[in-house]
Design a protein around this motif. Structure first.
Motif, PDB file in Angstrom:
ATOM      1  N   TYR A 258      19.610  46.796  68.378  1.00 40.76           N
ATOM      2  CA  TYR A 258      19.267  45.614  69.162  1.00 40.76           C
ATOM      3  C   TYR A 258      19.850  44.335  68.629  1.00 40.76           C
ATOM      4  CZ  TYR A 258      16.262  48.378  72.259  1.00 40.76           C
ATOM      5  OH  TYR A 258      15.875  49.539  72.990  1.00 40.76           O
ATOM      6  N   TYR A 259      20.470  43.604  69.502  1.00 43.49           N
ATOM      7  CA  TYR A 259      21.138  42.322  69.143  1.00 43.49           C
ATOM      8  C   TYR A 259      20.872  41.206  69.902  1.00 43.49           C
ATOM      9  CZ  TYR A 259      24.896  45.388  66.867  1.00 43.49           C
ATOM     10  OH  TYR A 259      25.618  46.167  66.138  1.00 43.49           O
ATOM     11  N   CYS A 260      20.310  40.042  69.508  1.00 44.10           N
ATOM     12  CA  CYS A 260      20.086  39.056  70.104  1.00 44.10           C
ATOM     13  C   CYS A 260      21.293  38.084  70.118  1.00 44.10           C
ATOM     14  CB  CYS A 260      18.901  38.075  69.632  1.00 44.10           C
ATOM     15  SG  CYS A 260      19.088  37.098  68.185  1.00 44.10           S
ATOM     16  N   ALA A 261      21.433  37.298  71.065  1.00 44.32           N
ATOM     17  CA  ALA A 261      22.516  36.312  71.339  1.00 44.32           C
ATOM     18  C   ALA A 261      22.182  35.064  72.065  1.00 44.32           C
ATOM     19  CB  ALA A 261      23.664  37.139  72.476  1.00 44.32           C
TER      20      ALA A 261
ATOM     21  N   ALA B 155      29.568  36.317  77.735  1.00 43.47           N
ATOM     22  CA  ALA B 155      29.035  35.025  78.125  1.00 43.47           C
ATOM     23  C   ALA B 155      28.238  34.145  77.077  1.00 43.47           C
ATOM     24  CB  ALA B 155      28.314  35.006  79.079  1.00 43.47           C
ATOM     25  N   TYR B 156      28.184  35.047  75.871  1.00 48.15           N
ATOM     26  CA  TYR B 156      27.385  34.515  74.666  1.00 48.15           C
ATOM     27  C   TYR B 156      28.290  34.293  73.742  1.00 48.15           C
ATOM     28  CZ  TYR B 156      23.354  35.990  77.212  1.00 48.15           C
ATOM     29  OH  TYR B 156      22.265  36.053  78.288  1.00 48.15           O
ATOM     30  N   ALA B 157      27.987  33.078  72.997  1.00 49.44           N
ATOM     31  CA  ALA B 157      28.883  32.690  71.849  1.00 49.44           C
ATOM     32  C   ALA B 157      28.390  32.862  70.421  1.00 49.44           C
ATOM     33  CB  ALA B 157      28.793  30.899  72.024  1.00 49.44           C
ATOM     34  N   TYR B 158      27.129  33.343  70.169  1.00 48.54           N
ATOM     35  CA  TYR B 158      26.766  33.633  68.945  1.00 48.54           C
ATOM     36  C   TYR B 158      25.861  35.025  69.026  1.00 48.54           C
ATOM     37  CZ  TYR B 158      27.778  28.565  68.855  1.00 48.54           C
ATOM     38  OH  TYR B 158      28.472  27.439  69.030  1.00 48.54           O
ATOM     39  N   TRP B 159      25.893  35.702  67.914  1.00 45.81           N
ATOM     40  CA  TRP B 159      25.274  37.063  67.779  1.00 45.81           C
ATOM     41  C   TRP B 159      24.297  37.038  66.679  1.00 45.81           C
ATOM     42  CZ3 TRP B 159      25.176  40.554  71.807  1.00 45.81           C
ATOM     43  CH2 TRP B 159      26.089  40.349  72.956  1.00 45.81           C
ATOM     44  N   GLY B 160      23.410  37.915  66.559  1.00 48.28           N
ATOM     45  CA  GLY B 160      22.703  38.388  65.243  1.00 48.28           C
ATOM     46  C   GLY B 160      23.396  39.713  64.676  1.00 48.28           C
TER      47      GLY B 160
ATOM     48  N   PHE C  24      20.611  42.625  73.733  1.00 48.37           N
ATOM     49  CA  PHE C  24      21.468  43.675  74.277  1.00 48.37           C
ATOM     50  C   PHE C  24      21.280  44.689  73.228  1.00 48.37           C
ATOM     51  CE2 PHE C  24      24.489  41.521  77.024  1.00 48.37           C
ATOM     52  CZ  PHE C  24      24.087  40.142  76.695  1.00 48.37           C
ATOM     53  N   ARG C  25      21.705  45.918  73.588  1.00 52.05           N
ATOM     54  CA  ARG C  25      21.570  47.110  72.614  1.00 52.05           C
ATOM     55  C   ARG C  25      22.852  47.996  72.616  1.00 52.05           C
ATOM     56  NH1 ARG C  25      16.738  50.057  75.878  1.00 52.05           N
ATOM     57  NH2 ARG C  25      18.011  50.680  77.676  1.00 52.05           N
ATOM     58  N   GLN C  26      22.902  48.775  71.450  1.00 52.41           N
ATOM     59  CA  GLN C  26      24.328  49.533  71.485  1.00 52.41           C
ATOM     60  C   GLN C  26      23.854  50.552  70.566  1.00 52.41           C
ATOM     61  OE1 GLN C  26      27.420  47.516  69.503  1.00 52.41           O
ATOM     62  NE2 GLN C  26      29.039  48.558  70.545  1.00 52.41           N
ATOM     63  N   VAL C  27      24.291  51.840  71.203  1.00 52.30           N
ATOM     64  CA  VAL C  27      24.370  53.173  70.262  1.00 52.30           C
ATOM     65  C   VAL C  27      25.828  53.491  70.028  1.00 52.30           C
ATOM     66  CG1 VAL C  27      22.527  53.914  71.643  1.00 52.30           C
ATOM     67  CG2 VAL C  27      24.696  54.517  72.442  1.00 52.30           C
TER      68      VAL C  27
END
Length: 124
Positions: free
Chosen positions: A94-97, A110-115, A37-40
């Motif tokens: 950018y985040y992985c999940a 829907a994702y339990a864990y995040w970087g 995922f990505r976020q600004v």
């Protein structure tokens, strides 16, 4: 404690490439779908790509189709995001999940864990 550690972000010119990686500490990595995922700043976290637990299926948001490729190495508990032909609008954190199930999914909920995230900056 699940840990996801991203790497590979940086500054690149438009048209360039970067490869992000995300190493997971979970023993059940091989049975869990993964996503990027990505976020600004000031905006919601957006779906980029996801891959099923076996790597047999992948999904992409339309804006990155044909430019980004998600892959995984289950032996190394690592998921990758190869980003080619980068554009300034790809600039984001950018985040992985990791999901606690097999199938890929576009929704952050829907994702339990995040970087912790890695910054990607594309200059024009």
């Amino acid at each position: 404690q699940v840990q996801l550690v991203e790497a590979g972000g940086g500054l690149v010119q438009a048209g360039g490439s970067l490869r992000l990686s995300c190493a997971a500490s979970t023993r059940t990595f091989n049975t869990h779908a993964m996503g990027w995922f990505r976020q600004v700043p000031g905006k919601e976290r957006d779906f980029v790509a996801a891959i099923s637990a076996t790597g047999g299926s992948a999904d992409y948001t339309d804006s990155v189709k044909g430019r980004f490729t998600i892959s995984r190495d289950n032996a190394k508990h690592t998921v990758y995001l190869q980003m080619n032909n980068l554009k300034p609008e790809d600039t984001a954190v950018y985040y992985c999940a990791e999901r606690a199930t097999y199938g890929a999914n576009r929704y952050p909920q829907a994702y339990a864990y995040w970087g912790q995230g890695t910054q990607v900056t594309v200059s024009s």
